[in-house]
Design a protein around this motif. Sequence first.
Motif, PDB file in Angstrom:
ATOM      1  N   HIS A 185       0.858  -1.195   0.000  1.00 29.31           N
ATOM      2  CA  HIS A 185       0.000   0.000   0.000  1.00 29.31           C
ATOM      3  C   HIS A 185       0.880   1.225   0.000  1.00 29.31           C
ATOM      4  CE1 HIS A 185       0.736  -0.609   4.280  1.00 29.31           C
ATOM      5  NE2 HIS A 185       0.212   0.571   4.563  1.00 29.31           N
ATOM      6  N   HIS A 228       1.250   3.962   1.973  1.00 26.90           N
ATOM      7  CA  HIS A 228       1.806   4.672   3.129  1.00 26.90           C
ATOM      8  C   HIS A 228       3.327   4.680   3.045  1.00 26.90           C
ATOM      9  CE1 HIS A 228      -2.126   3.904   5.572  1.00 26.90           C
ATOM     10  NE2 HIS A 228      -2.192   5.020   4.858  1.00 26.90           N
ATOM     11  N   HIS A 242      -7.200  -2.145   5.962  1.00 26.25           N
ATOM     12  CA  HIS A 242      -6.341  -1.018   6.342  1.00 26.25           C
ATOM     13  C   HIS A 242      -6.793   0.184   5.521  1.00 26.25           C
ATOM     14  CE1 HIS A 242      -2.619   0.422   8.186  1.00 26.25           C
ATOM     15  NE2 HIS A 242      -2.140   0.815   7.016  1.00 26.25           N
ATOM     16  N   ASP A 286      -0.092  -4.216   5.858  1.00 27.47           N
ATOM     17  CA  ASP A 286      -0.664  -3.660   7.085  1.00 27.47           C
ATOM     18  C   ASP A 286      -2.111  -4.109   7.113  1.00 27.47           C
ATOM     19  OD1 ASP A 286       1.592  -2.326   7.832  1.00 27.47           O
ATOM     20  OD2 ASP A 286       0.768  -0.306   7.601  1.00 27.47           O
ATOM     21  N   HIS A 331       5.808   1.892   3.632  1.00 23.34           N
ATOM     22  CA  HIS A 331       5.714   0.696   2.771  1.00 23.34           C
ATOM     23  C   HIS A 331       6.153   1.011   1.340  1.00 23.34           C
ATOM     24  CE1 HIS A 331       3.723  -1.602   5.948  1.00 23.34           C
ATOM     25  NE2 HIS A 331       3.444  -0.382   6.357  1.00 23.34           N
TER      26      HIS A 331
END
Length: 229
Positions: free
Chosen positions: A48, A50, A109, A140, A53
């Motif tokens: 993802h 974020h 998430h 996550d 990551h």
Amino acid sequence: MELTFYGHSCFKIVSPNGKKILIDPWVSNPQAPKNVDLGPYDYILITHAHGDHLGDAIKLARTSVTQVIAIHEIQQYLLSKGVPNAIGMNIGGSYRSNGLTFTMVMALHSSSLPDGSYGGEPCGFVITLENGLRVYHAGDTGLFYDMKLIGELYQPEVALLPIGDHYVMGPREAAKACQLVKPKFVIPMHYQTFPILTGTVEEFKAFLSEENYQPEVIVLRPGESFILK
Ligand code: NI
Ligand code: MN
């Protein structure tokens, strides 16, 4: 296969045929060892958008020999940043390349890009290696009951599960996730990187001991590897 922990959620896998895979390429995380392999990689997988990551993806994926595999929205973002070889896919599908299969599975998430815009849905990956060994990187995620389907369909030998709590599963939820996925080996990730990720391996093991199914817990310190034939 050889799987090396680079801290947080970042793992390097060298497949039986020698293909190099990097998952969640935040190689500059505070836990990262000094001798991180900076590539070039054959594949970089992003669960993802974020920052912890997506990480150093743009820097590490400047060469077209590296295929970046991510959800459509992250692929579009990476292409706009000049990454030459980004494959966009979506949850439920598999991408096959050089005898490897990358299956994108759900994660519970959120996901937003560095500019705050929507980063597509977050995901996990099931990686099937040339010899049939399977590794599940959960990304996550909170605990969700469909992990049972991931276990039934793909029967991963190894599960990489977050245990840090607050943003992701804590030790208790991760122990329950093992009951659904039933991996032979579980490797905890996404804990103790920052003070708020309070989950510990000791708590995780304690909760696991109260459950019916006991996978072998492999604790890797950053820089350490797990080899499975
Ligand atoms: Ni996240
Ligand atoms: Mn995270």
